[in-house]
Structures are given as C-alpha cells and as structure tokens.
Design a protein around this motif. Structure first.
Motif, PDB file in Angstrom:
ATOM      1  N   PHE A  86       0.853  -1.182   0.000  1.00 41.78           N
ATOM      2  CA  PHE A  86       0.000   0.000   0.000  1.00 41.78           C
ATOM      3  C   PHE A  86       0.893   1.237   0.000  1.00 41.78           C
ATOM      4  O   PHE A  86       1.623   1.489   0.959  1.00 41.78           O
ATOM      5  CB  PHE A  86      -0.917   0.012   1.231  1.00 41.78           C
ATOM      6  CG  PHE A  86      -1.623   1.328   1.454  1.00 41.78           C
ATOM      7  CD1 PHE A  86      -2.721   1.676   0.678  1.00 41.78           C
ATOM      8  CD2 PHE A  86      -1.175   2.219   2.421  1.00 41.78           C
ATOM      9  CE1 PHE A  86      -3.362   2.889   0.874  1.00 41.78           C
ATOM     10  CE2 PHE A  86      -1.817   3.423   2.628  1.00 41.78           C
ATOM     11  CZ  PHE A  86      -2.910   3.765   1.847  1.00 41.78           C
ATOM     12  N   ASN A  87       0.875   1.981  -1.105  1.00 44.66           N
ATOM     13  CA  ASN A  87       1.678   3.206  -1.251  1.00 44.66           C
ATOM     14  C   ASN A  87       3.154   2.982  -0.903  1.00 44.66           C
ATOM     15  O   ASN A  87       3.784   3.761  -0.185  1.00 44.66           O
ATOM     16  CB  ASN A  87       1.113   4.335  -0.390  1.00 44.66           C
ATOM     17  CG  ASN A  87      -0.150   4.930  -0.998  1.00 44.66           C
ATOM     18  OD1 ASN A  87      -0.507   4.642  -2.140  1.00 44.66           O
ATOM     19  ND2 ASN A  87      -0.841   5.768  -0.234  1.00 44.66           N
ATOM     20  N   GLY A  88       3.708   1.868  -1.391  1.00 41.20           N
ATOM     21  CA  GLY A  88       5.125   1.578  -1.185  1.00 41.20           C
ATOM     22  C   GLY A  88       5.443   0.829   0.091  1.00 41.20           C
ATOM     23  O   GLY A  88       6.601   0.436   0.300  1.00 41.20           O
ATOM     24  N   THR A  89       4.448   0.596   0.985  1.00 36.96           N
ATOM     25  CA  THR A  89       4.667  -0.144   2.229  1.00 36.96           C
ATOM     26  C   THR A  89       4.135  -1.560   2.062  1.00 36.96           C
ATOM     27  O   THR A  89       2.942  -1.757   1.797  1.00 36.96           O
ATOM     28  CB  THR A  89       3.960   0.532   3.407  1.00 36.96           C
ATOM     29  OG1 THR A  89       4.453   1.869   3.549  1.00 36.96           O
ATOM     30  CG2 THR A  89       4.208  -0.228   4.697  1.00 36.96           C
ATOM     31  N   GLN A  90       5.006  -2.557   2.212  1.00 39.97           N
ATOM     32  CA  GLN A  90       4.588  -3.950   2.025  1.00 39.97           C
ATOM     33  C   GLN A  90       3.687  -4.381   3.172  1.00 39.97           C
ATOM     34  O   GLN A  90       4.014  -4.212   4.355  1.00 39.97           O
ATOM     35  CB  GLN A  90       5.815  -4.853   1.939  1.00 39.97           C
ATOM     36  CG  GLN A  90       5.481  -6.334   1.737  1.00 39.97           C
ATOM     37  CD  GLN A  90       6.717  -7.190   1.547  1.00 39.97           C
ATOM     38  OE1 GLN A  90       7.618  -6.833   0.800  1.00 39.97           O
ATOM     39  NE2 GLN A  90       6.756  -8.322   2.232  1.00 39.97           N
ATOM     40  N   LEU A  91       2.552  -4.969   2.816  1.00 39.35           N
ATOM     41  CA  LEU A  91       1.597  -5.446   3.810  1.00 39.35           C
ATOM     42  C   LEU A  91       1.706  -6.942   4.041  1.00 39.35           C
ATOM     43  O   LEU A  91       1.601  -7.402   5.186  1.00 39.35           O
ATOM     44  CB  LEU A  91       0.168  -5.097   3.369  1.00 39.35           C
ATOM     45  CG  LEU A  91      -0.153  -3.612   3.171  1.00 39.35           C
ATOM     46  CD1 LEU A  91      -1.582  -3.435   2.680  1.00 39.35           C
ATOM     47  CD2 LEU A  91       0.074  -2.828   4.462  1.00 39.35           C
ATOM     48  N   CYS A  92       1.886  -7.728   2.980  1.00 39.66           N
ATOM     49  CA  CYS A  92       1.919  -9.182   3.122  1.00 39.66           C
ATOM     50  C   CYS A  92       2.652  -9.791   1.935  1.00 39.66           C
ATOM     51  O   CYS A  92       2.895  -9.116   0.924  1.00 39.66           O
ATOM     52  CB  CYS A  92       0.500  -9.760   3.227  1.00 39.66           C
ATOM     53  SG  CYS A  92      -0.616  -9.164   1.941  1.00 39.66           S
ATOM     54  N   ARG A  93       2.973 -11.069   2.072  1.00 43.11           N
ATOM     55  CA  ARG A  93       3.701 -11.774   1.024  1.00 43.11           C
ATOM     56  C   ARG A  93       3.253 -13.237   0.984  1.00 43.11           C
ATOM     57  O   ARG A  93       2.674 -13.750   1.945  1.00 43.11           O
ATOM     58  CB  ARG A  93       5.219 -11.699   1.226  1.00 43.11           C
ATOM     59  CG  ARG A  93       5.709 -12.388   2.482  1.00 43.11           C
ATOM     60  CD  ARG A  93       7.201 -12.609   2.475  1.00 43.11           C
ATOM     61  NE  ARG A  93       7.632 -13.393   1.338  1.00 43.11           N
ATOM     62  CZ  ARG A  93       7.570 -14.725   1.280  1.00 43.11           C
ATOM     63  NH1 ARG A  93       7.090 -15.420   2.296  1.00 43.11           N
ATOM     64  NH2 ARG A  93       7.995 -15.375   0.222  1.00 43.11           N
ATOM     65  N   GLY A  94       3.566 -13.911  -0.145  1.00 40.70           N
ATOM     66  CA  GLY A  94       3.262 -15.328  -0.307  1.00 40.70           C
ATOM     67  C   GLY A  94       4.149 -15.943  -1.371  1.00 40.70           C
ATOM     68  O   GLY A  94       5.015 -15.265  -1.959  1.00 40.70           O
ATOM     69  N   ASP A  95       3.962 -17.227  -1.634  1.00 40.69           N
ATOM     70  CA  ASP A  95       4.792 -17.979  -2.579  1.00 40.69           C
ATOM     71  C   ASP A  95       3.995 -18.292  -3.843  1.00 40.69           C
ATOM     72  O   ASP A  95       2.845 -18.744  -3.777  1.00 40.69           O
ATOM     73  CB  ASP A  95       5.286 -19.284  -1.948  1.00 40.69           C
ATOM     74  CG  ASP A  95       6.204 -19.025  -0.762  1.00 40.69           C
ATOM     75  OD1 ASP A  95       6.926 -18.009  -0.795  1.00 40.69           O
ATOM     76  OD2 ASP A  95       6.171 -19.828   0.193  1.00 40.69           O
TER      77      ASP A  95
END
Length: 252
Positions: free
Chosen positions: A148-157
C-alpha cells in the motif's frame, strides 16, 4: 780563415731540441684500422672464464598469443550464441506471457492503532496466459507481495508449475503478513478506506525456464507488476477492483 764550429745558443732551463715524433711527421694521414683497435686484455691466469649472456625469453610474444587466442574464443562463442538465439527466434517467434489479477479476497485485516501494526491475509487469484504455439514455460516458485503506497503489507509464494503451449493457468496465492506502520501511513490508509479508493500493488518475482521443443533454456526472472485500486479492505469480503493495470517483463 780557418773553419770554426757553429755554436747554437742555448737558454738556461730550456729542454734540448729533439726531433719531431713520427706521428707528427705523418700529420694529415688517417690512422689505419689496425691502429684503432683497442688492446685485448687477456684474463689473469687462474681467473674464472666469463659467463655467456643468458638467452632472451619470449614472454611478451607468448602473452600476446594467449590474449589473442582468448579474445578469439570469446568472439566465436558470442557469435555462436547470437546465431543460435536468432535461429530460435525465427523458428519459434516467442511472445511474452500475460498476467492479470482477477480477484482479491481479504480474509483478515486488523489495524492496531496502539502498536501501529496491521495484520492481514489476502487470497489473490491470478491468470497467466501463454500465447506461444511451440514454447512451454516452467515456473520455479517465486515470491508475491502486496503493498500500500510503497509499504509492504503481506507476502506469499508463487506455486511451482508447468504451462504448456497456448494454455492458461489460474493459481490462487495466499498472502499473509504483519507490518509495523508509521502514523502517517495509518492515517492515509484510514482516509483511503473511507473514500472507497484504496491503491494496492501486487508484485510477482518468479524464476522462469523457457522450453523450445526439447530444449530447456537457462533460468530467467519474470517480473509482473499489477497496480490495483479496490473499494475497501474489509475482512471476509471479496473486493471490488475499480482499476487493474498489469505489466510483465522477462529479465534474461
């Protein structure tokens, strides 16, 4: 008159007159080659004989030969690779795969204003299309993130799979995360949620292998970037995607 012996006057302290040396007598004549030769000094008896000069080494020429051979081999290798790539391109006509985000479902989204952290989980449905007639694609895992606006919120594979000729795959990717935010980002996120226009960026970095017939090329990196605008980030709902723009690049 009787003959008298002629007496020459001699000055006291002057040397007696002498006859001119033979060199002055022959003034104006060039010395012969034999006269210009320097005397050769014979080594003293018992002294060691002088060593012969060391033979000259041809290091410079050998180094030049090695450098030239190396450059020639590199040039031939580059030409061979370029010719092979040109032949493969003419025969198979490769095209870039197409990526897009079809659905985005929020399963969890909690914002703690006390600790300034957000805990979230998304389900992202992706559609990948292979438009090539003779080329298969191997996806060797990879990483997918949502920001969100350059800030990572979550990740996955990204899943490991093979995509055949002119086929479409639709994997579902689960993203989770817990991120600490600053006060400005929290305020901006609340404002965007209230307005119903929340910008999100979904990025995928996936190692890819291209298969030309029976030939499998080296591993490359596929980069997919999708800029989305959703109506909300409320848990338990399928988000409405207001705008969706995706691009895909292949880094060799």
């Amino acid at each position: 008159m009787g003959d008298y012996n002629r007496i020459h006057p001699v000055t006291v302290g002057s040397p007696p007159p002498t006859s001119a040396p033979p060199e002055q007598a022959s003034r104006g004549k060039k010395p012969s080659h034999e006269q210009l030769q320097l005397p050769v000094t014979a080594p003293a008896p018992g002294a060691p004989a002088p060593l012969p000069p060391p033979p000259r080494r041809k290091r410079h020429s050998r180094c030049c030969r090695c450098v030239c051979c190396t450059l020639l081999a590199v040039v031939l290798l580059v030409v061979a690779l370029a010719a092979t790539a040109g032949i493969l391109y003419v025969v198979f006509r490769p095209k870039i795969p197409n990526f897009r985000v079809d659905r985005l479902t929020v399963t969890r989204f909690d914002v703690n204003t006390t600790t300034m952290t957000v805990t979230d989980a998304f389900d992202v449905d992706v559609t990948a299309t292979n438009p090539n007639k003779r080329i298969g694609i191997y996806y060797d895992g990879g990483e997918v993130t949502a920001s969100f606006n350059g800030t990572q919120l979550c990740r996955g594979d990204f899943p490991t799979l093979y995509q055949g000729h002119r086929t479409t795959v639709q994997p579902r990717i689960t993203l989770t995360g817990e991120t600490r935010l600053d006060s400005a980002v929290v305020a901006q996120l609340a404002q965007q949620r209230q307005a119903g226009f929340v910008p999100l960026t979904v990025r995928a970095r996936v190692p890819i292998r291209i298969k030309f017939g029976a030939i499998k090329l080296w591993k490359m990196t596929g980069k997919a970037d999708c800029n989305l605008v959703v109506d909300n980030l409320q848990a338990g709902t399928q988000l409405r995607i207001r705008s969706n723009s995706c691009s895909f690049k292949l880094k060799i």
